[in-house]
Every structure is written in structure tokens, then in C-alpha cells.
Design an enzyme around this catalytic site. Structure first.
Site, short mmCIF file in Angstrom:
data_model
loop_
_atom_site.label_atom_id
_atom_site.label_comp_id
_atom_site.label_asym_id
_atom_site.label_seq_id
_atom_site.Cartn_x
_atom_site.Cartn_y
_atom_site.Cartn_z
N TYR A 50 3.60 -33.28 79.76
CA TYR A 50 2.22 -33.72 79.79
C TYR A 50 1.40 -33.01 80.88
O TYR A 50 0.17 -33.00 80.81
CB TYR A 50 2.11 -35.23 80.02
CG TYR A 50 2.81 -36.10 79.01
CD1 TYR A 50 3.26 -35.59 77.78
CD2 TYR A 50 3.04 -37.44 79.27
CE1 TYR A 50 3.90 -36.40 76.87
CE2 TYR A 50 3.68 -38.26 78.35
CZ TYR A 50 4.13 -37.73 77.16
OH TYR A 50 4.77 -38.54 76.27
N LYS A 231 -1.80 -45.82 75.25
CA LYS A 231 -2.65 -45.00 76.10
C LYS A 231 -4.11 -45.27 75.78
O LYS A 231 -4.48 -45.43 74.62
CB LYS A 231 -2.36 -43.52 75.87
CG LYS A 231 -3.17 -42.59 76.75
CD LYS A 231 -3.53 -41.30 76.05
CE LYS A 231 -4.71 -41.47 75.13
NZ LYS A 231 -5.24 -40.22 74.57
N SER A 232 -4.93 -45.31 76.82
CA SER A 232 -6.38 -45.38 76.62
C SER A 232 -7.06 -44.81 77.84
O SER A 232 -6.59 -44.98 78.97
CB SER A 232 -6.84 -46.82 76.39
OG SER A 232 -8.26 -46.85 76.25
N ARG A 237 -10.52 -50.99 77.06
CA ARG A 237 -9.43 -50.95 76.08
C ARG A 237 -8.08 -51.15 76.75
O ARG A 237 -7.18 -51.79 76.17
CB ARG A 237 -9.47 -49.61 75.34
CG ARG A 237 -8.48 -49.51 74.18
CD ARG A 237 -8.74 -50.55 73.10
NE ARG A 237 -10.10 -50.51 72.60
CZ ARG A 237 -10.54 -49.65 71.69
NH1 ARG A 237 -9.73 -48.74 71.19
NH2 ARG A 237 -11.79 -49.69 71.28
#
Length: 274
Positions: A50, A231-232, A237
Site C-alpha cells: 500500500y 476503509k473510508s 462514514r
């Protein structure tokens, strides 16, 4: 709100709900992780691939949260297979994260064509024995890959992190995990916004429970015993995804969601990827 935990086959307890940083911009990762920690997340899932471990580390360092209250996972990049290389790459991850150990270290993809995942797993055992990874596991492994590890090494993976959502419910793999006490972690747990959440069945359940379709799906995972880390980039959220512990789905609800299975993958085929 207390996050439930799952007991791994090595005796450690992992939070079922965490925050994932897949595709989070390295330049904004520290801010996003800090926002997640502020919501209440204590389980952070990252990976060498990542490119944002350093941002995770910055957020952890500035958070003031005691290390023993955090669960940090990272994963080996695909070009790091090999017994010695796997351990060396973990050392590099620890430097970026600013930690002396991770809670969980995963082989990100088996890369069966390269045929080195068994020796790589031996490197993971070395990292665990050295105290640099408290638990070790795999990601995207299929049953034949797990069977080979069982035959040729002495450690059963604590977890297998795989694509898992209502349209890909991984029945054969789940059965194998249950038989061999391997915890299931689900990536893309709500289907990456590719139409799953528009399903009428989820709309009906959302209306009845007063929750969003995403919350319904995440609750389904929790009740199945899966470990999830949605994930956000949006703090609202993040908070919504965290608020899934105050309602329960019935057995009929769980079955209705599983009927959305199509067998179609969002991500690559583990038998050929890498």
C-alpha cells in the site's frame, strides 16, 4: 462501544472490527488513521504494497494510545517471497511503522507460479519466534495452498484474509477454516461500491433495522465471525461503519444475505495473480 474479539489459534484475541488503509493516499494516511482512532478503532490493517505504513506509524505515534491497546497488521509485498527476505521486509515495515513488533504479519498473496510460499512461511515462523510478529497468517490463500502449508510446515496460519462479501461467500474456504481453526478476515467486505449495496434485500433489512445497507452487511460479517476492516476517507462514514454493534440480525436475515452470492470476484484470482 466495545468491539468483539475473536480468539486465534495461537491464543491471542483480535478485534473483529478494524480500519483498513488500502488505496488511502500515503500523504493523507496519518490524518485518516488519526480520524479512525478518534472514532474508536484500535485495529489498523495496512500492507507493504500500500505504500502508506509510514503514515500509519505517524498516526500511532501521535495518538497517545498505549501500544497494548492497538492491533496492527501488515502484509508482505509480492516481491519479498523467500525465507530471509520475508523477515528482512518485516524489519523495514517496523521501521516505517515506528514499532518493535506487529500484531499480525501476513503473506499478501501466495503467488503459486513462483512456488516460494512454503519457504516464505518459514520466514514468518522465524519472525514470530524473534518476537517481531506476535501472530502470523496468510492472505488470499486457497484450500490447496493451506493444505500444502499444513503438510510441509509446523504452524497453522492464525488467519486467512480473503475477498469475502455477500456476492462471494467462500463456502468451501470457510468450511476449511472452521475445521482447522483459522480465522477468516474479509477484504472488500461491502463489495467496494460495485452495486452490492443497491440490492433490494439489503434495502429491506436496512429499513427494518434503521441502519444503512453497509451497516447491515458489516453486521452480517460480525455475526458470521469474520474480521472486517472497512476503509473510508470520510470521518462520518468511518463512524457509521463503527456503529454496527447495537443491533442483531436474525438467522433468516443472515441466510437472506448469503443468497446474494454470485461467485463473482472483484479482485484477482489467487491461483494466477502475482
Amino acid at each position: 462501544m466495545t468491539v468483539p474479539t475473536t480468539k486465534l489459534n495461537d491464543g491471542r484475541e483480535i478485534p473483529q472490527l478494524g480500519f483498513g488503509v488500502f488505496q488511502v493516499d500515503p500523504d493523507t494516511t496519518a490524518d485518516k488513521v488519526q480520524a479512525a482512532l478518534d472514532v474508536g478503532y484500535r485495529h489498523i490493517d495496512t500492507a507493504q504494497m500500500y505504500g502508506n505504513e509510514e503514515g500509519v506509524g505517524k498516526a500511532l505515534a501521535s495518538s497517545g494510545i498505549p501500544r497494548d491497546q492497538l492491533w496492527i497488521t501488515t502484509k508482505l509485498d509480492n516481491d519479498g517471497h523467500g525465507r530471509g527476505t520475508a523477515a528482512e521486509r518485516l524489519d523495514q515495515s517496523l521501521t516505517r511503522l515506528g514499532l518493535d513488533h506487529v500484531d499480525l504479519y501476513l503473506i499478501h498473496w501466495p503467488r503459486p507460479a513462483e512456488d516460494r510460499y512454503v519457504e516464505t512461511w518459514q520466514g514468518f515462523e522465524d519472525a514470530r519466534d524473534a518476537g517481531k510478529a506476535r501472530s502470523i497468517g496468510v492472505s488470499n490463500f486457497q484450500v490447496p495452498h493451506l493444505e500444502r502449508l499444513a503438510k510441509e510446515t509446523s504452524t497453522v496460519p492464525a488467519v486467512n484474509q480473503v475477498e469475502f462479501h455477500p456476492q462471494l461467500v467462500q463456502r468451501e474456504l470457510r468450511e476449511y477454516h472452521q475445521q482447522h481453526d483459522i480465522a477468516t478476515e474479509a477484504w472488500s467486505p461491502i463489495g467496494q461500491g460495485k452495486g452490492l449495496l443497491e440490492a433490494p434485500e439489503l434495502a429491506e433489512l436496512a429499513g427494518r433495522t434503521g441502519k444503512s445497507p453497509a451497516q447491515v452487511v458489516l453486521r452480517w460479517h460480525i455475526q458470521l465471525g469474520n474480521i472486517v476492516f472497512p476503509k473510508s476517507n470520510n470521518p462520518d462514514r468511518m463512524k457509521e461503519n463503527f456503529e454496527i454493534l447495537d443491533f442483531t440480525l436474525s438467522d433468516d436475515d443472515l441466510a437472506k444475505i448469503e443468497q446474494l452470492h454470485t461467485g463473482e470476484r472483484i479482485g484477482p484470482d489467487p491461483d494466477t495473480f502475482g
